[in-house]
Design a protein around this motif. Structure first.
Motif, short mmCIF file in Angstrom:
data_model
loop_
_atom_site.label_atom_id
_atom_site.label_comp_id
_atom_site.label_asym_id
_atom_site.label_seq_id
_atom_site.Cartn_x
_atom_site.Cartn_y
_atom_site.Cartn_z
N LEU A 58 1.26 -1.36 -0.38
CA LEU A 58 0.15 0.08 0.10
C LEU A 58 1.25 1.05 -0.02
N VAL A 59 2.51 1.44 0.61
CA VAL A 59 2.92 2.70 0.62
C VAL A 59 3.90 2.80 -0.74
N GLY A 60 3.49 1.35 -1.73
CA GLY A 60 4.47 1.63 -2.82
C GLY A 60 3.34 1.99 -3.76
N VAL A 61 2.33 2.27 -3.60
CA VAL A 61 1.09 2.71 -4.17
C VAL A 61 0.60 3.24 -4.27
N GLY A 62 1.28 4.01 -3.02
CA GLY A 62 0.34 5.64 -2.43
C GLY A 62 1.71 6.40 -3.37
N VAL A 63 3.26 5.86 -3.13
CA VAL A 63 4.01 6.84 -3.41
C VAL A 63 4.08 6.67 -4.87
N SER A 64 3.41 5.99 -5.73
CA SER A 64 3.34 5.28 -6.74
C SER A 64 2.00 6.68 -7.34
N LEU A 65 1.01 6.72 -6.44
CA LEU A 65 0.11 7.80 -7.56
C LEU A 65 0.19 8.61 -7.37
N LEU A 66 0.86 8.96 -5.61
CA LEU A 66 1.57 10.53 -5.82
C LEU A 66 1.87 10.70 -6.83
N LEU A 67 3.51 10.23 -7.27
CA LEU A 67 4.57 10.64 -8.52
C LEU A 67 3.71 10.57 -9.83
N LEU A 68 2.77 10.08 -9.58
CA LEU A 68 1.23 10.35 -10.88
C LEU A 68 0.97 11.54 -11.22
N MET A 69 0.42 12.05 -9.64
CA MET A 69 -0.31 13.32 -9.53
C MET A 69 0.71 15.02 -9.91
N ILE A 70 2.16 14.43 -9.41
CA ILE A 70 3.30 15.81 -9.30
C ILE A 70 4.33 15.52 -10.79
N LEU A 71 3.83 14.09 -11.04
CA LEU A 71 5.21 14.18 -12.25
C LEU A 71 5.01 14.52 -13.49
N PRO A 72 5.00 14.83 -14.48
CA PRO A 72 3.64 14.95 -15.77
C PRO A 72 4.95 13.50 -16.96
N ILE A 73 3.68 13.03 -16.89
CA ILE A 73 3.95 11.67 -17.51
C ILE A 73 3.62 11.36 -18.99
N ASP A 74 3.76 12.37 -19.05
CA ASP A 74 3.50 12.18 -20.61
C ASP A 74 5.20 11.96 -21.60
N GLN A 75 6.65 11.83 -20.07
CA GLN A 75 7.34 11.07 -20.77
C GLN A 75 7.26 9.74 -20.69
N LEU A 76 8.04 9.20 -20.62
CA LEU A 76 8.29 8.30 -20.65
C LEU A 76 8.61 7.90 -20.00
N LEU A 77 9.68 8.50 -19.61
CA LEU A 77 11.15 8.62 -18.56
C LEU A 77 10.35 8.73 -17.14
N PHE A 78 9.43 9.71 -16.71
CA PHE A 78 8.70 10.36 -16.02
C PHE A 78 7.68 9.02 -15.26
N ALA A 79 7.50 8.41 -16.06
CA ALA A 79 6.21 7.88 -16.56
C ALA A 79 6.29 6.36 -15.77
N ILE A 80 7.71 5.77 -16.19
CA ILE A 80 8.45 4.88 -15.47
C ILE A 80 9.23 5.16 -13.62
N ILE A 81 9.59 6.00 -13.54
CA ILE A 81 10.13 6.62 -12.06
C ILE A 81 8.33 7.02 -12.02
N ALA A 82 7.62 7.21 -12.22
CA ALA A 82 5.96 7.19 -11.28
C ALA A 82 5.84 6.07 -10.68
N LEU A 83 5.64 5.08 -11.17
CA LEU A 83 5.34 3.32 -11.65
C LEU A 83 6.14 2.84 -10.55
N ALA A 84 8.36 3.12 -11.12
CA ALA A 84 8.40 2.18 -10.03
C ALA A 84 8.30 1.98 -8.17
N PRO A 85 7.73 2.25 -7.84
CA PRO A 85 7.58 2.54 -6.58
C PRO A 85 6.87 1.53 -6.66
N GLY A 86 5.57 1.33 -6.84
CA GLY A 86 4.44 0.15 -6.50
C GLY A 86 4.80 -0.73 -8.12
#
Length: 106
Positions: free
Chosen positions: A30-58
């Protein structure tokens, strides 16, 4: 019943949440998924690198709590391997000929 016994196949499964997870496993997931959701809201996920970084903890936490046969999960395998390679291994012979070896040395 004519000496027929019914033994549960996995009696420890009832001690786990949903039959698969310990409390720590669910908290980690749950912490990993929560961090991923937080990163998805913060980072611009239109770039592949930021999308990978945002999904990595979950994804990493989901991988760690994934159930494995003969072990509880991947995290358990990693902990056991770490303990095996970092601790001193001392094996004391206690085989069937232990007494015979002791007698022959005297």
């Amino acid at each position: 019943m004519d000496n027929m016994y019914l033994i549960p196949a996995n009696s420890k499964k009832s001690m786990l949440i949903f039959g698969l997870f310990r409390k720590f496993d669910l908290i980690l997931f749950l912490v990993g998924v929560g961090v991923s959701l937080l990163l998805l809201m913060i980072l611009p996920i239109d770039q592949l690198l930021f999308a990978i970084i945002a999904l990595a903890p979950g994804l990493i936490c989901a991988f760690l709590v994934f159930p494995v046969p003969n072990y509880h999960n991947i995290r358990t395998i990693i902990m056991l391997a770490w303990e095996f390679y970092t601790t001193r291994q001392k094996y004391i012979w206690r085989g069937w000929c232990y007494k015979d070896e002791e007698d022959s040395k005297e």
